[in-house]
Design an enzyme around this catalytic site. Structure first.
Site, PDB file in Angstrom:
ATOM      1  N   CYS A   1       0.766  -1.100   0.019  1.00 22.66           N
ATOM      2  CA  CYS A   1       0.094  -0.153  -0.011  1.00 22.66           C
ATOM      3  C   CYS A   1       0.829   1.451  -0.181  1.00 22.66           C
ATOM      4  CB  CYS A   1      -0.715  -0.012   1.247  1.00 22.66           C
ATOM      5  SG  CYS A   1      -2.191  -1.288   1.470  1.00 22.66           S
TER       6      CYS A   1
ATOM      7  N   GLY B   1       0.446   0.170  -4.980  1.00 25.84           N
ATOM      8  CA  GLY B   1      -0.592  -0.609  -4.924  1.00 25.84           C
ATOM      9  C   GLY B   1      -1.419  -0.232  -6.091  1.00 25.84           C
TER      10      GLY B   1
ATOM     11  N   GLY C   1       1.336  -1.880   5.489  1.00 26.52           N
ATOM     12  CA  GLY C   1       1.928  -2.809   6.451  1.00 26.52           C
ATOM     13  C   GLY C   1       0.881  -3.801   6.807  1.00 26.52           C
TER      14      GLY C   1
ATOM     15  N   CYS D   1      12.062  -2.292   6.463  1.00 28.60           N
ATOM     16  CA  CYS D   1      12.247  -3.299   5.335  1.00 28.60           C
ATOM     17  C   CYS D   1      13.347  -3.075   4.426  1.00 28.60           C
ATOM     18  CB  CYS D   1      10.963  -3.289   4.782  1.00 28.60           C
ATOM     19  SG  CYS D   1      10.893  -4.265   3.150  1.00 28.60           S
TER      20      CYS D   1
ATOM     21  N   ASP E   1      18.896  -8.515 -12.420  1.00 29.09           N
ATOM     22  CA  ASP E   1      17.346  -8.101 -11.627  1.00 29.09           C
ATOM     23  C   ASP E   1      17.772  -8.139 -10.362  1.00 29.09           C
ATOM     24  OD1 ASP E   1      14.669  -7.838 -11.612  1.00 29.09           O
ATOM     25  OD2 ASP E   1      14.272  -9.862 -12.270  1.00 29.09           O
TER      26      ASP E   1
ATOM     27  N   CYS F   1       7.153 -13.127   3.748  1.00 31.07           N
ATOM     28  CA  CYS F   1       7.012 -11.653   4.618  1.00 31.07           C
ATOM     29  C   CYS F   1       5.709 -11.877   5.354  1.00 31.07           C
ATOM     30  CB  CYS F   1       7.232 -10.482   3.801  1.00 31.07           C
ATOM     31  SG  CYS F   1       6.865  -8.908   4.597  1.00 31.07           S
TER      32      CYS F   1
ATOM     33  N   CYS G   1      14.950  -4.689   8.866  1.00 26.57           N
ATOM     34  CA  CYS G   1      14.435  -6.164   8.659  1.00 26.57           C
ATOM     35  C   CYS G   1      14.738  -6.732   7.468  1.00 26.57           C
ATOM     36  CB  CYS G   1      12.636  -6.025   8.797  1.00 26.57           C
ATOM     37  SG  CYS G   1      11.947  -7.725   8.320  1.00 26.57           S
TER      38      CYS G   1
HETATM   39  S1  SF4 Z   1      10.192  -9.925   5.760  1.00 23.36           S
HETATM   40 FE1  SF4 Z   1      11.283  -9.156   3.747  1.00 23.36          FE
HETATM   41  S2  SF4 Z   1      10.005  -7.816   2.658  1.00 23.36           S
HETATM   42 FE2  SF4 Z   1       9.099  -8.428   4.682  1.00 23.36          FE
HETATM   43  S3  SF4 Z   1       9.464  -6.434   5.832  1.00 23.36           S
HETATM   44 FE3  SF4 Z   1      11.200  -7.901   6.240  1.00 23.36          FE
HETATM   45  S4  SF4 Z   1      12.818  -7.549   4.475  1.00 23.36           S
HETATM   46 FE4  SF4 Z   1      10.860  -6.546   3.996  1.00 23.36          FE
END
Ligand code: SF4
Length: 497
Positions: free
Chosen positions: A32, A59, A134, A272, A381, A418, A469
């Site tokens: 989103c 999105g 999220g 992320c 890629d 994720c 993350c």
């Molecule tokens: S799991 Fe991967 S895609 Fe999901 S928030 Fe963490 S780093 Fe991002």
């Protein structure tokens, strides 16, 4: 049947209901884009429209704008792209000095108009409109708590649950800020929110700051404030970047200006990392630089780790291009384009014919035969998820006459799904979760395949590795995931750990 078995059964039924509605995406899909505006002027909806237009990549299923005009609320939302959902005449009816906008790609809740955002609810203090980027991980528990308290739901989204939780606290007698902070104590997971009320605009990031949210200002008298998922949405309306909303911070924008509340004792930084690698637009700024520059550096590091003799370096449009440029800079192998993207494909609601499906990627990407014929090609890629698109691309390059194809990926292998707002299906769908790099290379039909190393990614990122993350590369999930939810996506052995 034990209570736990009953919950598991209920969860399985929920998963079975939802799964057919999920699309099996070839790429990881951002869930989103959110936008909020506090601007005491008439064009509040139009500025929001252009903000959403810049966030379209986050999105493409539905779009919506809600405006708050004192105690009145105006809302328009529908399935489709921003430009399909809004007409000038629609925007003219969305009056008020606070606007909330949203572009959606569903991760919880099915893809249908009822689940489009912003979510709007009426409360004791007037309407609230909420846009969410999220994914909560405790929706089953939260729904049970709220249902026991007598709350009803109109949709199947976690975003509505957050709105309902806030509305309930308001209706119990709390003021907006107190109500929102109480509601967030019930929420676990990723949430960057823009919330409009009759008196002010709220911007919130969860205690780990998984999804981005920035604050911008539009100079004038008075200053107008903007909230957006990415800085590219500020640029399009001429707003200046002020700063990020911090993890665990709530900013409250009213006629008195902007005030900040840190409602979490020990917030963490866990942005992320895929926002930097792929999701966010290359012209958006994070950590003080454009993501284009960051992605070029990923490509440079990739080249240092895994170059090979070749005649041409090319990127998979558009997301692989910056890294391909970086790769070419280091190796001095000429950069060129061998694939052309149809930029106007968008989401089509007309199903292609079987014959067109067999043409594979050609609706989206077509080859430049005279560039590719008899060439040894390095194709870059940003990631491989299931490998199906990569295989089609490789076949198209071979059909166009490429002599050798070496694929290079500017991130580490994606081995874990994720749970925080990105549409990945179960771990079994992730090709790198169960196959070696050599096997993946054979499956997609390349002469060689190499990924950027995890260490190489960290070096390029130049930030504390703990401030991201990176669970889809490492399986190290920063927010604990209820067992029942883990089991819906992780391989059995992983789910046990
Ligand atoms: S799991 Fe991967 S895609 Fe999901 S928030 Fe963490 S780093 Fe991002």
């Amino acid at each position: 049947m034990t209570a736990n078995d009953q919950i598991l059964n209920a969860h399985q039924q929920l998963t079975d209901t939802i799964n057919p509605l999920y699309r099996f995406s070839e790429k990881l899909e951002e869930a989103c884009g959110v936008f909020g505006l506090y601007a005491p002027e008439k064009s509040v909806a139009k500025l929001t429209y252009f903000g959403l237009y810049a966030l379209q990549h986050r999105g493409q299923e539905s779009a919506g704008i809600a405006t708050l005009d004192g105690n009145r609320v105006h809302i328009h939302k529908d399935m489709g792209l921003v430009a399909q959902v809004f007409k000038e005449s629609t925007l003219n009816k969305l009056t008020g000095k606070i606007a909330i906008g949203h572009t959606r790609y569903s991760t919880t809740g099915s893809s249908q108009k009822a689940n489009a955002q912003p979510a709007v609810l009426n409360t004791r203090l007037g309407h609230l409109a909420l846009a969410h980027n999220g994914n909560l991980v405790n929706t089953l528990e939260l729904r049970q708590i709220l249902t026991k308290r007598g709350c009803n739901f109109n949709t199947s989204t976690d975003s509505e649950m957050i709105a309902v939780a806030i509305a309930q606290e308001v209706d119990k007698g709390k003021e907006w800020l107190e109500a929102a902070i109480s509601a967030f104590q019930l929420c676990s997971g990723a949430y960057s929110l823009a919330i409009g009320t009759p008196v002010g605009l709220m911007g919130v990031r969860d205690p780990n700051g998984i999804r981005p949210l920035v604050i911008g200002i539009l100079e004038g008298d008075p200053v107008r404030y903007v909230l957006a998922s990415e800085t590219c949405a500020l640029d399009i309306i001429g707003a200046d970047y002020l700063r990020d909303v911090e993890p665990g911070e709530l900013v409250w924008i009213t006629e008195n200006g902007l005030s900040s509340f840190h409602w979490v004792i020990q917030p963490k930084r866990k942005l992320c990392i895929f926002e930097m690698i792929y999701f966010s637009r290359p012209d958006s700024i994070m950590h003080g630089e454009t993501l284009y520059s960051y992605r070029v550096r990923l490509g440079r590091q990739l080249a240092r780790e895994s170059t090979v003799e070749a005649d041409l370096v090319m990127g998979v449009p558009d997301s692989g291009i910056p890294a391909a440029i970086g790769f070419s800079q280091v190796t001095e192998i000429p950069y060129g384009e061998g694939l052309i993207k149809n930029r106007y494909v968008g989401r089509t609601f007309i199903q292609p014919t079987q014959q067109m499906r067999e043409l594979g990627i050609k609706m989206k990407l077509n080859t430049l035969k005279d560039v590719l014929v008899d060439k040894r090609v390095i194709i870059v890629d940003d990631s491989i998820v299931r490998g199906t698109t990569s295989r089609k691309i490789v076949k198209a390059l071979r059909d166009a006459g490429a002599k050798e194809i070496h694929m290079r990926i500017s991130s580490a292998p994606v081995t874990h799904p994720c749970f925080y707002g990105i549409d990945t299906d179960s771990q079994t769908q992730l090709v790198a979760a169960t196959k070696s790099v050599a096997d993946i290379g054979r499956q997609i039909g390349v002469d060689s395949l190499a990924y950027l190393s995890w260490q190489g990614m960290l070096e390029v990122t130049e930030e504390d590795p703990n401030s991201f993350c990176s669970a889809c590369f490492t399986g190290d999930y920063p927010i604990s995931i209820p067992e029942i939810v883990k089991r819906s996506k992780l391989l059995v052995e992983e789910a046990k750990t």
